[in-house]
Design an enzyme around this catalytic site. Sequence first.
Site, PDB file in Angstrom:
ATOM      1  N   GLU A   1       0.889  -1.178   0.000  1.00 25.03           N
ATOM      2  CA  GLU A   1       0.000   0.000   0.000  1.00 25.03           C
ATOM      3  C   GLU A   1       0.914   1.211   0.000  1.00 25.03           C
ATOM      4  OE1 GLU A   1      -3.271  -0.055  -0.181  1.00 25.03           O
ATOM      5  OE2 GLU A   1      -3.572  -2.210   0.050  1.00 25.03           O
TER       6      GLU A   1
ATOM      7  N   CYS B   1      -2.336   9.618   2.215  1.00 24.08           N
ATOM      8  CA  CYS B   1      -1.759   9.108   0.973  1.00 24.08           C
ATOM      9  C   CYS B   1      -2.645   9.343  -0.248  1.00 24.08           C
ATOM     10  CB  CYS B   1      -1.481   7.620   1.116  1.00 24.08           C
ATOM     11  SG  CYS B   1      -2.927   6.696   1.667  1.00 24.08           S
TER      12      CYS B   1
END
Length: 535
Positions: A225, A259
């Site tokens: 991720e 993010c």
Amino acid sequence: MASDPKIPPFEADSLDKIAQYAADARATFASQKTKDIEWRLVQLRKLYWGITDYTPHLIAALKQDIGKPSLEALVGEVSYTIGDLQHIMKKLKTWAKDDTNLDFPLTYAPLRPRIRKEPLGAVLIIGAYNYPFMLSMCPLIGAISAGCTAILKPSESSPATAMVLKEIVGKYLDPNAFRVVNGAIPETQALLNEKWGKIMYTGNSNVARIISKKAAETLTPVTLELGGRNPAFVSKASNLPLAARRLLWGKSHNAGQVCMSQNYVCVQREVVDEFIKCLNAACKDFFPQGAKNSPDYGRIVNERTFDRIKGMLDKTNGKIVMGGETDRSNLYIAPTVVLVDSIGDPMMVDESFGPIWSIYPVDDVTEAIRVMNEVDPTPLSLMTFGSKAENEKVLSNVTSGGASMNDSYMHGCVYTLPFGGVGESGTGAYHGRASFDCFTHRRTVVATPGWMDKLLRVRYAPYLQSELKQYLWMHSQKPDFDRNGKKITGVGYWIWMLFGLGGPTVKSALLRWLAVLAAGYAYQTQFHRLSKFLA
Ligand code: NAD
């Protein structure tokens, strides 16, 4: 219930013990006890109480680590994680059942093909600092639900949350199956030296490369991720005040350390000035006394990260059109927007992963698409505020891990939906069903009845031509397309279907023939009745 939010000082685990911890996790997995669904559910239910009991500690730790406002801690970390956990608990029995809804030719039906859902083993989860609770706990919930044992290595950059995680896991979960190991690079390297059923890593792409190389040595599967330089598009067709408000939210929540938030926004040239006005107005609305004095605005995680983000502002050739204030002594960086005129500007080249972002003026959606694909062709998220046609065009021409239309990263806020990157922004996904799947091996199983041996004679030596012919007849599929790749249509289709034993499978052709024969038979036998009736 633990109500005193006292958090112990950060303490790394002893390097000498890490190999034993990993061996314990593997041994517990080998004992088979994690395969029992009820056992998994008990662990998840206990975890629910652990998170609930430790919510005050988590709020305090998140404040301490990253200045996270309580509401953000509750909404973005605790309640998001509990939502995911409750959904997984509710659905687990259904997801864990064998999957029999499979595609296979009818001739194989006696094998009763199915897919068993099997846990991948003892797994390693490495978390990141910006959502230090949620980014560690949600993968762990996935691992538990799938029947894995796990070691969780939270980010050392959020040390208080790492210690709370250690307490929750140590107190509420089976210690032989689940453990938090705290530490930095040496501890992570020691963990990576062990054999795992899977490694799940959240963080930056440089470390992801180190982890992938290490995992490749033992052919260990990885879920990564990662981040990216996420684009947004704002056209003159958009509701500018709404777009400004939503994008500002994306970059002020958690002080922009998200993010999925936009790194830059391609704004249609004729509305750039108006959009900047809207942004400044929205910022005034959010933080009437200024972000620095607001209890609703977080801080940068540490001085190293502060210096990196500030460095981007120092190096840019663009013009600051909103914010710009920084204060290293309390790790404050204001929500800041920089107007740039080159995609080579440091504001476009680097991932900000902070409350700063750039505006890059474009003529139209076509230019925006070109810029997006040049800057980062595989970002983690994509946001577009345009007409329906413009949004569709952006979506079709620029890929990303996930995408939101007419919003900032809303696609990542729905805790039941799969979340993950593509290309450089990651591989694999989790949350909800995807978390269960992430740690599950789909094992194909068939059971061949003894009586089928007659049908299977073809596979045994001595091979017989006659049986081969029969086999090929049973299994051949007549193509419903010609040699140019075109589908057969019109009269040709009907000729092909009726007289060529057409249809995608022999079975469907036979069924059609049966239907034709039945109709013919009915016509013959019932004809006299029909003619009487008509007379
Ligand atoms: P970080 O500093 O918290 O590091 C993440 C983890 O990597 C930590 O557990 C750390 O101990 C470990 N680590 C660091 N160096 C290592 C090394 N040499 N070997 C092994 N392990 C090591 O976080 P970060 O990496 O700075 O996070 C920021 C990046 O992560 C950004 O690019 C951001 O976009 C991305 N991110 C992605 C997601 C997502 O869900 N896709 C979430 C958060 C952050």
